[in-house]
Design a protein around this motif. Structure first.
Motif, PDB file in Angstrom:
ATOM      1  N   ASP A 289       0.850  -1.182   0.000  1.00  0.00           N
ATOM      2  CA  ASP A 289       0.000   0.000   0.000  1.00  0.00           C
ATOM      3  C   ASP A 289       0.888   1.233   0.000  1.00  0.00           C
ATOM      4  OD1 ASP A 289      -2.385   1.606   0.324  1.00  0.00           O
ATOM      5  OD2 ASP A 289      -1.679   1.939   2.374  1.00  0.00           O
ATOM      6  N   PRO A 290       0.689   2.181  -0.920  1.00  0.00           N
ATOM      7  CA  PRO A 290       1.550   3.369  -0.999  1.00  0.00           C
ATOM      8  C   PRO A 290       1.609   4.159   0.302  1.00  0.00           C
ATOM      9  CG  PRO A 290       0.152   3.209  -2.942  1.00  0.00           C
ATOM     10  CD  PRO A 290      -0.319   2.158  -1.998  1.00  0.00           C
ATOM     11  N   LYS A 291       0.526   4.125   1.086  1.00  0.00           N
ATOM     12  CA  LYS A 291       0.513   4.860   2.340  1.00  0.00           C
ATOM     13  C   LYS A 291       0.948   4.010   3.526  1.00  0.00           C
ATOM     14  CE  LYS A 291      -3.155   7.985   0.762  1.00  0.00           C
ATOM     15  NZ  LYS A 291      -4.505   8.535   1.042  1.00  0.00           N
ATOM     16  N   GLY A 292       1.265   2.737   3.279  1.00  0.00           N
ATOM     17  CA  GLY A 292       1.779   1.877   4.328  1.00  0.00           C
ATOM     18  C   GLY A 292       0.784   1.463   5.382  1.00  0.00           C
ATOM     19  N   ARG A 293      -0.517   1.539   5.053  1.00  0.00           N
ATOM     20  CA  ARG A 293      -1.526   1.141   6.035  1.00  0.00           C
ATOM     21  C   ARG A 293      -1.532  -0.373   6.200  1.00  0.00           C
ATOM     22  NH1 ARG A 293      -6.004   4.699   3.054  1.00  0.00           N
ATOM     23  NH2 ARG A 293      -4.782   3.806   1.352  1.00  0.00           N
ATOM     24  N   LYS A 294      -1.715  -0.822   7.440  1.00  0.00           N
ATOM     25  CA  LYS A 294      -1.596  -2.248   7.742  1.00  0.00           C
ATOM     26  C   LYS A 294      -2.950  -2.957   7.708  1.00  0.00           C
ATOM     27  CE  LYS A 294       2.585  -2.183  10.612  1.00  0.00           C
ATOM     28  NZ  LYS A 294       3.148  -2.546  11.937  1.00  0.00           N
ATOM     29  N   VAL A 295      -2.913  -4.194   7.271  1.00  0.00           N
ATOM     30  CA  VAL A 295      -4.050  -5.096   7.397  1.00  0.00           C
ATOM     31  C   VAL A 295      -3.541  -6.328   8.140  1.00  0.00           C
ATOM     32  CG1 VAL A 295      -5.813  -6.451   6.218  1.00  0.00           C
ATOM     33  CG2 VAL A 295      -5.051  -4.279   5.236  1.00  0.00           C
ATOM     34  N   PRO A 296      -3.724  -6.373   9.466  1.00  0.00           N
ATOM     35  CA  PRO A 296      -3.207  -7.514  10.231  1.00  0.00           C
ATOM     36  C   PRO A 296      -3.810  -8.832   9.741  1.00  0.00           C
ATOM     37  CG  PRO A 296      -3.893  -5.738  11.689  1.00  0.00           C
ATOM     38  CD  PRO A 296      -4.397  -5.385  10.327  1.00  0.00           C
ATOM     39  N   CYS A 297      -2.991  -9.868   9.657  1.00  0.00           N
ATOM     40  CA  CYS A 297      -3.443 -11.166   9.168  1.00  0.00           C
ATOM     41  C   CYS A 297      -2.814 -12.283   9.982  1.00  0.00           C
ATOM     42  CB  CYS A 297      -3.061 -11.374   7.701  1.00  0.00           C
ATOM     43  SG  CYS A 297      -3.700 -10.140   6.552  1.00  0.00           S
ATOM     44  N   VAL A 298      -3.561 -13.360  10.138  1.00  0.00           N
ATOM     45  CA  VAL A 298      -3.009 -14.595  10.693  1.00  0.00           C
ATOM     46  C   VAL A 298      -3.627 -15.736   9.895  1.00  0.00           C
ATOM     47  CG1 VAL A 298      -4.798 -14.791  12.481  1.00  0.00           C
ATOM     48  CG2 VAL A 298      -2.612 -15.962  12.776  1.00  0.00           C
ATOM     49  N   GLY A 299      -2.826 -16.750   9.615  1.00  0.00           N
ATOM     50  CA  GLY A 299      -3.361 -17.830   8.792  1.00  0.00           C
ATOM     51  C   GLY A 299      -2.567 -19.110   8.909  1.00  0.00           C
ATOM     52  N   VAL A 300      -3.119 -20.140   8.298  1.00  0.00           N
ATOM     53  CA  VAL A 300      -2.482 -21.451   8.325  1.00  0.00           C
ATOM     54  C   VAL A 300      -2.601 -22.088   6.947  1.00  0.00           C
ATOM     55  CG1 VAL A 300      -4.604 -22.542   9.153  1.00  0.00           C
ATOM     56  CG2 VAL A 300      -2.413 -23.701   9.461  1.00  0.00           C
ATOM     57  N   SER A 301      -1.562 -22.775   6.538  1.00  0.00           N
ATOM     58  CA  SER A 301      -1.570 -23.543   5.297  1.00  0.00           C
ATOM     59  C   SER A 301      -1.587 -25.025   5.635  1.00  0.00           C
ATOM     60  CB  SER A 301      -0.325 -23.227   4.460  1.00  0.00           C
ATOM     61  OG  SER A 301      -0.286 -21.862   4.112  1.00  0.00           O
ATOM     62  N   ILE A 302      -2.453 -25.767   4.964  1.00  0.00           N
ATOM     63  CA  ILE A 302      -2.568 -27.197   5.197  1.00  0.00           C
ATOM     64  C   ILE A 302      -1.773 -27.942   4.125  1.00  0.00           C
ATOM     65  CG2 ILE A 302      -4.161 -29.117   5.509  1.00  0.00           C
ATOM     66  CD1 ILE A 302      -4.482 -26.842   7.540  1.00  0.00           C
ATOM     67  N   GLY A 303      -0.970 -28.906   4.539  1.00  0.00           N
ATOM     68  CA  GLY A 303      -0.154 -29.678   3.588  1.00  0.00           C
ATOM     69  C   GLY A 303      -0.976 -30.749   2.900  1.00  0.00           C
ATOM     70  N   ILE A 304      -1.796 -30.309   1.949  1.00  0.00           N
ATOM     71  CA  ILE A 304      -2.733 -31.217   1.291  1.00  0.00           C
ATOM     72  C   ILE A 304      -2.010 -32.387   0.625  1.00  0.00           C
ATOM     73  CG2 ILE A 304      -4.414 -31.411  -0.575  1.00  0.00           C
ATOM     74  CD1 ILE A 304      -5.514 -30.004   1.842  1.00  0.00           C
ATOM     75  N   GLU A 305      -0.950 -32.101  -0.123  1.00  0.00           N
ATOM     76  CA  GLU A 305      -0.260 -33.172  -0.851  1.00  0.00           C
ATOM     77  C   GLU A 305       0.307 -34.209   0.113  1.00  0.00           C
ATOM     78  OE1 GLU A 305       2.565 -31.858  -3.691  1.00  0.00           O
ATOM     79  OE2 GLU A 305       1.140 -30.631  -4.811  1.00  0.00           O
ATOM     80  N   ARG A 306       0.910 -33.743   1.207  1.00  0.00           N
ATOM     81  CA  ARG A 306       1.485 -34.695   2.163  1.00  0.00           C
ATOM     82  C   ARG A 306       0.388 -35.509   2.840  1.00  0.00           C
ATOM     83  NH1 ARG A 306       6.270 -32.860   6.011  1.00  0.00           N
ATOM     84  NH2 ARG A 306       7.287 -33.040   3.990  1.00  0.00           N
ATOM     85  N   ILE A 307      -0.711 -34.865   3.180  1.00  0.00           N
ATOM     86  CA  ILE A 307      -1.823 -35.590   3.804  1.00  0.00           C
ATOM     87  C   ILE A 307      -2.372 -36.638   2.848  1.00  0.00           C
ATOM     88  CG2 ILE A 307      -4.222 -35.330   4.570  1.00  0.00           C
ATOM     89  CD1 ILE A 307      -3.387 -32.677   5.859  1.00  0.00           C
ATOM     90  N   PHE A 308      -2.575 -36.260   1.570  1.00  0.00           N
ATOM     91  CA  PHE A 308      -3.063 -37.234   0.597  1.00  0.00           C
ATOM     92  C   PHE A 308      -2.092 -38.403   0.451  1.00  0.00           C
ATOM     93  CE2 PHE A 308      -5.998 -34.296  -2.086  1.00  0.00           C
ATOM     94  CZ  PHE A 308      -6.886 -34.280  -1.035  1.00  0.00           C
ATOM     95  N   SER A 309      -0.806 -38.084   0.442  1.00  0.00           N
ATOM     96  CA  SER A 309       0.198 -39.140   0.311  1.00  0.00           C
ATOM     97  C   SER A 309       0.119 -40.120   1.473  1.00  0.00           C
ATOM     98  CB  SER A 309       1.593 -38.512   0.240  1.00  0.00           C
ATOM     99  OG  SER A 309       2.592 -39.510   0.200  1.00  0.00           O
ATOM    100  N   ILE A 310      -0.053 -39.592   2.685  1.00  0.00           N
ATOM    101  CA  ILE A 310      -0.162 -40.450   3.867  1.00  0.00           C
ATOM    102  C   ILE A 310      -1.416 -41.315   3.780  1.00  0.00           C
ATOM    103  CG2 ILE A 310      -0.562 -40.426   6.366  1.00  0.00           C
ATOM    104  CD1 ILE A 310       1.161 -37.840   6.405  1.00  0.00           C
ATOM    105  N   LEU A 311      -2.532 -40.722   3.387  1.00  0.00           N
ATOM    106  CA  LEU A 311      -3.775 -41.483   3.287  1.00  0.00           C
ATOM    107  C   LEU A 311      -3.683 -42.561   2.212  1.00  0.00           C
ATOM    108  CD1 LEU A 311      -6.372 -38.570   3.607  1.00  0.00           C
ATOM    109  CD2 LEU A 311      -5.814 -40.293   5.323  1.00  0.00           C
ATOM    110  N   GLU A 312      -3.054 -42.228   1.078  1.00  0.00           N
ATOM    111  CA  GLU A 312      -2.911 -43.208   0.003  1.00  0.00           C
ATOM    112  C   GLU A 312      -2.012 -44.370   0.431  1.00  0.00           C
ATOM    113  OE1 GLU A 312      -1.500 -40.877  -3.218  1.00  0.00           O
ATOM    114  OE2 GLU A 312      -3.485 -40.102  -3.742  1.00  0.00           O
TER     115      GLU A 312
END
Length: 422
Positions: A289-312
């Motif tokens: 943002d040109p004015k440097g305004r913040k948008v606080p964020c928190v998140g998580v990524s799920i390891g879909i490929e690894r989970i599928f591999s384990i299930l398979e």
């Protein structure tokens, strides 16, 4: 990516968030690609395409039942629509954006990870948590120059894969830290525990005097209080070795790993790999943002490929057939020119709420239709041919046993439901 506005935030608020974050679309694409290659999925939250898209996002929908993730609100990577719609049970990325009181959305992200891994029944797991402010405070009190915080952090991040001796050797030999500083770091980063450890560190003379570390420890204590209310602290470990090498994290960081016992004589479980990770990244959106305004964020990524591999792998080891569809019945015909009969029968099944499908060909061979059932794991086939039409019956075939029986047309729905009962 789909984001949905929550009742907590007005359209005007969302417009302001968009104004703060939605400039320079070409830069979003470059950033998205660069962080995909780094193995992190938080950046899709930036890849929005219209006002009102980047808003505060609520995690759990009111009254959700046995869902690993919300079905209405949240973030879905890879779908460029802004229309509300159901989300899949497991998302590659889940983020909450907006200005909220400390640790409430962070705790919900961890709750969601706990739900996903519990519902998938992948085995025992632990969710490690730390805070980049605590880690930076550790580096500061151990005498690490601020210019070397990031490189020291990336080295500490290897502790889950290699022993401390190798990490220490890299710090001194490659990163230029003094042996004394490395030894002091080792006293901290090999600690893990829960609220007791947090309380102890808050009383620790050196660390408690560092402003960043003190802020991080206070928030970590608050986080554990919320996680206690969620009832999931038995799966949470405050682990000072957790670093997550990407340098845009600004606060809490977390990583979920699956565990297994080497043998019955080993008391402590061993990690077999990360299946989810994430944290707080309050400065990432504001960078664009040109004015440097913040948008606080928190998140998580799920390891879909690894989970599928384990299930398979688990399915392969058990010899169980992997179902690639939720279809319960395939409507099939054994002769040509019977497409109208298939369409009429499948419509009856759909109207009755039965998950049915058919091959999209006018005159498919019966063997090909039955093979499709076996390949995809469809349990039943409803076969209607010239003789069945004349007799007013449908031949219902159990795909697994290959047994089939004629069922009167008016009793077909009830018989299918009976066979599908768990």
């Amino acid at each position: 990516m789909t984001l949905h506005r929550t009742p907590q935030e007005s359209h005007h608020d969302c417009e302001k968030n968009w104004e703060a974050a939605g400039k320079g679309k070409g830069r979003w694409e470059a950033l998205r690609l660069s962080f995909y290659s780094a193995g992190d999925l938080h950046v899709p939250i930036l890849n929005s395409s219209g006002p009102g898209a980047l808003c505060s996002l609520s995690g759990h929908e009111q009254g959700h039942q046995h869902e690993a993730l919300p079905r209405r609100q949240g973030v879905q990577e890879g779908q460029p629509s802004h229309n509300p719609g159901p989300l899949p049970r497991v998302l590659p990325d889940f983020d909450i954006a907006g200005q909220f009181d400390p640790m409430i959305p962070d705790a919900e992200c961890l709750k969601i990870v706990h739900e996903i891994l519990s519902d998938l029944q992948l085995g025992d797991f632990i969710i490690k948590v730390n805070d980049r402010r605590i880690l930076n405070g550790v580096f500061a009190v151990c005498g690490v120059p601020e210019t070397k915080f990031i490189s020291a952090c990336s080295t500490v991040d290897k502790l889950d894969k290699v022993p401390w001796e190798e990490v220490r050797s890299e710090m001194v030999g490659e990163k230029g830290l003094s042996p004394e500083a490395a030894d002091r770091i080792g006293e901290y980063v090999q600690l893990h525990g829960g609220l007791d450890l947090i309380e102890r560190l808050l009383q620790e003379p050196k660390l408690s005097q560092n402003k960043l570390a003190k802020e991080g420890l206070r928030d970590m204590k608050l986080l554990f209080e919320y996680l206690t209310l969620f009832g999931i602290t038995e799966k949470i470990s405050f682990d000072l070795s957790l670093a997550r090498g990407l340098d845009y994290y600004t606060g809490v960081i977390f990583e979920a790993v699956l565990l297994h016992q080497e043998n019955e004589h080993v008391e402590e479980a061993v990690s077999v790999g990360s299946v989810a990770g994430g944290g707080r990244y309050d400065g990432l959106v504001g960078m664009f943002d040109p004015k440097g305004r913040k948008v606080p964020c928190v998140g998580v990524s799920i390891g879909i490929e690894r989970i599928f591999s384990i299930l398979e792998q688990r399915l392969e080891a058990s010899g169980e057939k992997l179902r690639t569809t939720e279809t319960q019945v395939l409507v099939a015909t054994p002769q040509k020119h019977l497409l109208p009969a298939r369409l009429k029968l499948i419509s009856e099944l759909w109207d009755a709420g039965i998950k049915a499908e058919m091959l999209y060909k006018k005159d498919p061979k019966l063997l090909k239709q039955l093979q499709y059932c076996e390949d995809t794991g469809i349990p039943l086939a409803a076969i209607v041919g010239e003789q069945e039409l004349a007799d007013g019956v449908v031949k219902l075939r159990d795909v697994a046993t290959r047994e089939q029986v004629d069922i009167p047309r008016e009793k077909l729905i009830d018989e299918i439901r009976r066979r599908l009962e768990p």
